[in-house]
Design an enzyme around this catalytic site. Structure first.
Site, PDB file in Angstrom:
ATOM      1  N   CYS A   1       5.748  -3.590   6.709  1.00  0.00           N
ATOM      2  CA  CYS A   1       5.173  -2.717   5.682  1.00  0.00           C
ATOM      3  C   CYS A   1       4.355  -1.596   6.290  1.00  0.00           C
ATOM      4  O   CYS A   1       4.224  -0.519   5.701  1.00  0.00           O
ATOM      5  CB  CYS A   1       4.323  -3.531   4.699  1.00  0.00           C
ATOM      6  SG  CYS A   1       2.931  -4.397   5.463  1.00  0.00           S
TER       7      CYS A   1
ATOM      8  N   GLU B   1       0.482  -7.130  -2.123  1.00  0.00           N
ATOM      9  CA  GLU B   1       0.598  -6.421  -0.848  1.00  0.00           C
ATOM     10  C   GLU B   1       2.048  -5.983  -0.712  1.00  0.00           C
ATOM     11  O   GLU B   1       2.933  -6.811  -0.483  1.00  0.00           O
ATOM     12  CB  GLU B   1       0.179  -7.325   0.316  1.00  0.00           C
ATOM     13  CG  GLU B   1      -1.273  -7.751   0.274  1.00  0.00           C
ATOM     14  CD  GLU B   1      -2.240  -6.598   0.467  1.00  0.00           C
ATOM     15  OE1 GLU B   1      -1.812  -5.539   0.974  1.00  0.00           O
ATOM     16  OE2 GLU B   1      -3.416  -6.746   0.115  1.00  0.00           O
ATOM     17  N   LEU B   2       2.298  -4.675  -0.840  1.00  0.00           N
ATOM     18  CA  LEU B   2       3.658  -4.188  -1.040  1.00  0.00           C
ATOM     19  C   LEU B   2       4.106  -3.274   0.105  1.00  0.00           C
ATOM     20  O   LEU B   2       3.655  -3.434   1.223  1.00  0.00           O
ATOM     21  CB  LEU B   2       3.732  -3.491  -2.403  1.00  0.00           C
ATOM     22  CG  LEU B   2       3.161  -4.315  -3.570  1.00  0.00           C
ATOM     23  CD1 LEU B   2       3.193  -3.533  -4.867  1.00  0.00           C
ATOM     24  CD2 LEU B   2       3.901  -5.639  -3.704  1.00  0.00           C
TER      25      LEU B   2
ATOM     26  N   ASN C   1       9.681 -10.941   6.846  1.00  0.00           N
ATOM     27  CA  ASN C   1       9.536 -10.154   8.073  1.00  0.00           C
ATOM     28  C   ASN C   1       8.520 -10.731   9.056  1.00  0.00           C
ATOM     29  O   ASN C   1       8.782 -10.847  10.245  1.00  0.00           O
ATOM     30  CB  ASN C   1       9.223  -8.694   7.743  1.00  0.00           C
ATOM     31  CG  ASN C   1       8.028  -8.524   6.839  1.00  0.00           C
ATOM     32  OD1 ASN C   1       7.592  -9.453   6.160  1.00  0.00           O
ATOM     33  ND2 ASN C   1       7.471  -7.334   6.810  1.00  0.00           N
TER      34      ASN C   1
ATOM     35  N   GLY D   1       5.500  -8.454  -0.489  1.00  0.00           N
ATOM     36  CA  GLY D   1       6.915  -8.151  -0.550  1.00  0.00           C
ATOM     37  C   GLY D   1       7.148  -6.711  -0.952  1.00  0.00           C
ATOM     38  O   GLY D   1       6.274  -5.850  -0.802  1.00  0.00           O
TER      39      GLY D   1
ATOM     40  N   GLU E   1      10.833   4.284   1.757  1.00  0.00           N
ATOM     41  CA  GLU E   1      10.607   3.279   2.797  1.00  0.00           C
ATOM     42  C   GLU E   1      11.967   2.846   3.326  1.00  0.00           C
ATOM     43  O   GLU E   1      12.824   2.397   2.562  1.00  0.00           O
ATOM     44  CB  GLU E   1       9.840   2.085   2.239  1.00  0.00           C
ATOM     45  CG  GLU E   1       9.527   1.031   3.298  1.00  0.00           C
ATOM     46  CD  GLU E   1       8.752  -0.152   2.739  1.00  0.00           C
ATOM     47  OE1 GLU E   1       7.920  -0.717   3.470  1.00  0.00           O
ATOM     48  OE2 GLU E   1       8.985  -0.521   1.570  1.00  0.00           O
TER      49      GLU E   1
END
Length: 493
Positions: A294, A260-261, A162, A238, A388
């Site tokens: 995110c 980092e999600l 992204n 991701g 999400e």
């Protein structure tokens, strides 16, 4: 190197069918190749090498062999390499941005921001080698005791599609600055933006051979990065589902891992907010980069007194934002990254409407272009409230009291970003203090990152660590305690 000797960073012939790194730090042919497809047009952009597990294993060995000499290089020399890489990106900003827009489906302004921010990340990282690298500790007379930061050795970086350049560089730059070698596995949908641009910039900067390896690949390549014994830290950005697998594997192998999600981020709009400003913030948070962020605003929790009017203004924005090919520079909304993503977004929208949500705008698509969508009357238990979405969908839920707003915002396993907009900073801040998130914005929206801030979430949004700014030295090094005596002494034994 003179300007006439510098080459453009975008060069399909250089990376065609290849990977970057190896022992000699060059481009080399891969056994498996793949075309990269432009989301907006369906056209072939380029051809790349696709790394398999064996390619990653070789890359990790080459990185480990090159790392000690890189760590031993004088701090000023390491810093200079990073500054030269930043300069290479800055010189190529427009060409690189246009390519990022085509490869990611993001608008041109977003792509230009990516290149500029990646260069900033390099400049920030270039200062790290020149900072104090340890602490003098109190000890007994005749003994010097200190703690120093030492590199992990090889850092594996796995980055998403992204914001590929920024989300790769935010780990690559500080990891290299602190003396690590790096094995970078960008998403194979965006291998140039997330990997090869970085390789090209460091090539021009004179990074020693082998220190950076770029191996785009699928899940098997990602697993191989984690499993490689030479790789001692993993920086993963991701989805939460993929992050769980990475975290489980890294934990079993006793490796440091930074995850980092995803996020289900809430914007709370109080009844005294300026509704024009609130609608602008809500639309940006929900629709920017098609919601594929995110930090995207996954919920707009609006006071019941103003929820209908805020909804009306969001409908106006959704119906007037231009949708189309982002490389044209005249649109606000581009395509989603692929068909699977589009079908997932649409499934959440349809399921929520069936459960009682009201479709106020959008909800349709053509090819990979999903119209900006507004759903009102969204309640807990609906997929649009709970999950999400990663698409351009504004989800509106009303509330009646501050306590209810806090309860709605905290009703999630995620914990990345929250924001509160209202006329009273004291009231908005008091609400903000009760929100479970790693990033909090008072009178702002949920999408924000300035490179110098620690960035991280909690719960399903990550494992509690942070990247960026003051967090980087601790992420990309480990402490070593050292004591020194002028001569050895007998012990009581």
């Amino acid at each position: 190197m003179t300007d006439s000797q510098r080459t453009a960073l975008i060069d399909h012939d250089v990376w065609n069918g290849g990977l970057f790194g190896g022992a000699d730090g060059r481009w080399y042919a891969a056994d498996q190749t793949r075309d990269v497809i432009e989301p907006a047009t369906g056209e072939r952009l380029t051809n790349i090498g696709v790394a398999r597990a064996a390619d990653v294993a070789r890359a990790a060995k080459a990185a480990a062999a090159a790392q000690p000499a890189w760590a031993a290089l004088a701090p000023r020399e390491r810093a200079a390499v990073l500054r030269r890489a930043a300069a290479a990106l800055e010189r190529n900003l427009e060409d690189a941005a246009r390519y990022i827009a085509r490869e990611t489906g993001g608008i041109l302004a977003k792509a230009q921001l990516e290149v500029a921010e990646a260069a900033t990340q390099l400049h920030i990282a270039a200062a790290l080698p020149l900072q104090p690298q340890g602490l003098l500790l109190p000890s007994t007379a005749g003994r010097t005791s200190y703690a120093r930061r030492v590199a992990h050795g090889v850092v594996g970086v796995i980055s998403p599609f992204n914001f590929p350049l920024i989300l790769s560089m935010r780990s690559v730059a500080p990891a290299l600055a602190m003396g690590n070698a790096v094995v970078l596995k960008p998403d194979p949908q965006t291998p140039v933006s997330g990997g090869f641009l970085i390789a090209r910039a460091f090539e021009e900067a004179g990074l020693p051979p082998g220190v950076l390896q770029v191996v785009p690949g699928d899940a098997d390549a990602g697993a191989a990065v984690v499993e490689a014994p030479e790789v001692r830290m993993i920086a993963f950005t991701g989805s939460t589902a993929a992050g769980r697998k990475v975290g489980e594997l890294a934990g079993r192998l006793l490796k440091k891992v930074s995850l980092e999600l995803g996020g289900k981020n809430t914007l709370i709009v109080l009844e005294d907010a300026d509704l024009d400003v609130a609608a602008s913030n809500a639309a940006f948070g929900a629709f920017f980069h098609q919601g594929q962020i995110c930090m995207a605003t996954g919920r707009i929790v609006a006071h019941r007194k103003i929820a209908a009017e805020l909804t009306r203004r969001l409908i106006d924005k959704a119906q007037t934002l231009p949708v189309g090919d982002p490389a044209s520079g005249t649109v606000a909304i581009g395509p989603l990254i692929n068909e699977r993503q589009l079908r997932g977004v649409d499934a959440i929208v349809r399921a929520s409407i069936e459960a009682g949500a009201v479709l106020e705008a959008g909800g349709t698509f053509e090819r990979l272009f999903y119209k900006p969508t507004v759903l009102s009357n969204v309640q807990p238990g609906m997929r649009a409230f709970d999950e999400e979405i990663f698409g351009p969908v504004a989800v509106i839920t009303p509330f009646d009291s501050d306590d209810e707003a806090v309860e709605l915002a905290n009703r999630t396993e995620y914990g990345l970003a929250c924001a509160v907009i209202g006329a009273s900073v004291a009231r908005a801040s008091a609400i903000g203090e009760r929100l479970k998130c790693g990033l909090l914005h008072i009178n702002g929206q949920t999408i924000a990152d300035e490179c110098v801030n620690p960035f991280g979430g909690r719960g399903d949004s990550g494992n509690g660590g942070s990247m960026g700014g003051p967090a980087d030295p601790d992420e990309y090094t480990q402490w070593q305690w050292v004591t020194v005596k002028s001569t050895a002494e007998r012990t009581p034994f």
